[in-house]
Design a protein around this motif. Structure first.
Motif, PDB file in Angstrom:
ATOM      1  N   GLY A 225       0.743  -1.382  -0.076  1.00 19.92           N
ATOM      2  CA  GLY A 225       0.037  -0.135   0.139  1.00 19.92           C
ATOM      3  C   GLY A 225       0.855   1.324  -0.016  1.00 19.92           C
ATOM      4  N   LEU A 226       2.103   1.334  -0.179  1.00 21.01           N
ATOM      5  CA  LEU A 226       2.970   2.419  -0.292  1.00 21.01           C
ATOM      6  C   LEU A 226       2.574   3.384  -1.077  1.00 21.01           C
ATOM      7  N   ALA A 227       2.418   3.015  -2.407  1.00 20.55           N
ATOM      8  CA  ALA A 227       2.041   3.999  -3.563  1.00 20.55           C
ATOM      9  C   ALA A 227       0.836   4.803  -3.042  1.00 20.55           C
ATOM     10  N   TYR A 228      -0.301   3.799  -2.576  1.00 17.23           N
ATOM     11  CA  TYR A 228      -1.513   4.351  -2.365  1.00 17.23           C
ATOM     12  C   TYR A 228      -1.415   5.464  -1.131  1.00 17.23           C
ATOM     13  N   LEU A 229      -0.559   5.088  -0.229  1.00 16.44           N
ATOM     14  CA  LEU A 229      -0.412   6.037   1.073  1.00 16.44           C
ATOM     15  C   LEU A 229       0.349   7.167   0.532  1.00 16.44           C
ATOM     16  N   VAL A 230       1.347   7.227  -0.263  1.00 19.50           N
ATOM     17  CA  VAL A 230       2.055   8.553  -0.861  1.00 19.50           C
ATOM     18  C   VAL A 230       1.033   9.397  -1.564  1.00 19.50           C
TER      19      VAL A 230
END
Length: 267
Positions: A225-230
């Motif tokens: 979920g890193l890209a979504y978080l950013v």
């Protein structure tokens, strides 16, 4: 043969000195004493765009401030031109403070600037600073090493060319912490790369934005979920990404909400 007076004068002209100074992660209180003293006495300060304004405010009123700010695909000045600027000012007799976020020799290109100065006969002093990796993790109360979680730490630049071709095997996983500088723009590629290399999608990730500053944020999500978080949190530079089980340490209730949203986006 008659000696050329102008050549003799040039040879004996005073050369300035270049001080490559680490400004630390942002908080002026985290400057070293040497850095603070140079900053307050300097007549010329060449600084990065991410150096906190509160640090620049410590310069004396008559100091000349030159910004060589860099952003992705948009540079105020190319690195070669920065090198030339430092050399030119020093050869003109000026002492130069080259102020960099974090530490000059940790993804700060200080090595290139020192090399250019030495090649031109300009004396250089390196003033280390608290690396952003150390300052950010401390401010977020995330231990990069922990007896129960990690005994190995790796630093990686997330904006390097050929990201997908780099070999990151062994940099992340059980007993290891991976710290990524300049990784916001490539967050999706980073998570995809690490998962493709065998890292579990639910490995904890912490994104530390504007570390040590009043508006600092610590955001957490699983690796997938890193890209979504950013994107969803509109994270801005400077920001650091910490990957590994240590990233789950000392989190608060707000992190759980963001983590839940990131997990939902993965499905």
């Amino acid at each position: 043969m008659t000696e050329n007076p102008s050549s003799h004068a040039h040879a004996n002209a005073r050369r300035g000195k270049v001080h490559l100074v680490g400004a630390g992660p942002g908080d002026p209180d985290l400057l070293t004493l040497r850095a603070a003293r140079l900053l307050m006495s300097a007549s010329l300060i060449v600084h990065d765009g991410l150096v906190d304004p509160a640090i620049l405010a410590m310069a004396r009123p008559t100091a000349r401030l030159v910004s060589v700010a860099k952003a992705r695909s948009r540079h105020t000045m190319k690195q070669e031109d920065i090198n030339a600027l430092l050399v030119r000012e020093a050869l003109a007799g000026n002492d130069v403070v080259r102020l960099k976020g974090g530490d000059p020799f940790v993804f700060g290109r200080g090595g290139e600037e020192a090399q250019a100065c030495k090649a031109a006969g300009v004396p250089v002093e390196i003033v280390p600073g608290i690396s952003s990796a150390l300052g950010a993790s401390a401010a977020a109360q995330i231990p990069l090493t922990h007896r129960d979680h990690a005994s190995i730490v790796s630093f990686v630049a997330g904006q390097c060319k050929g990201l997908s071709e780099q070999d990151w095997s062994g940099l992340a996983g059980k007993g290891r912490t991976l710290v990524i500088f300049m990784g916001l723009a490539t967050a999706a590629q980073i998570s995809e790369k690490l998962i493709a290399d065998g890292l579990a999608p639910d490995v904890p990730v912490a994104v530390i934005e504007k570390a040590t500053r009043p508006d600092m944020r610590v955001l957490r999500a699983p690796l997938a979920g890193l890209a979504y978080l950013v994107d969803s949190e509109r994270v801005q530079s400077p920001a650091l990404i910490v990957i590994g089980s240590v990233a789950a340490q000392n989190h608060d209730a707000a992190d759980n909400t963001i983590r839940a949203l990131a997990l939902e986006a993965m499905q």
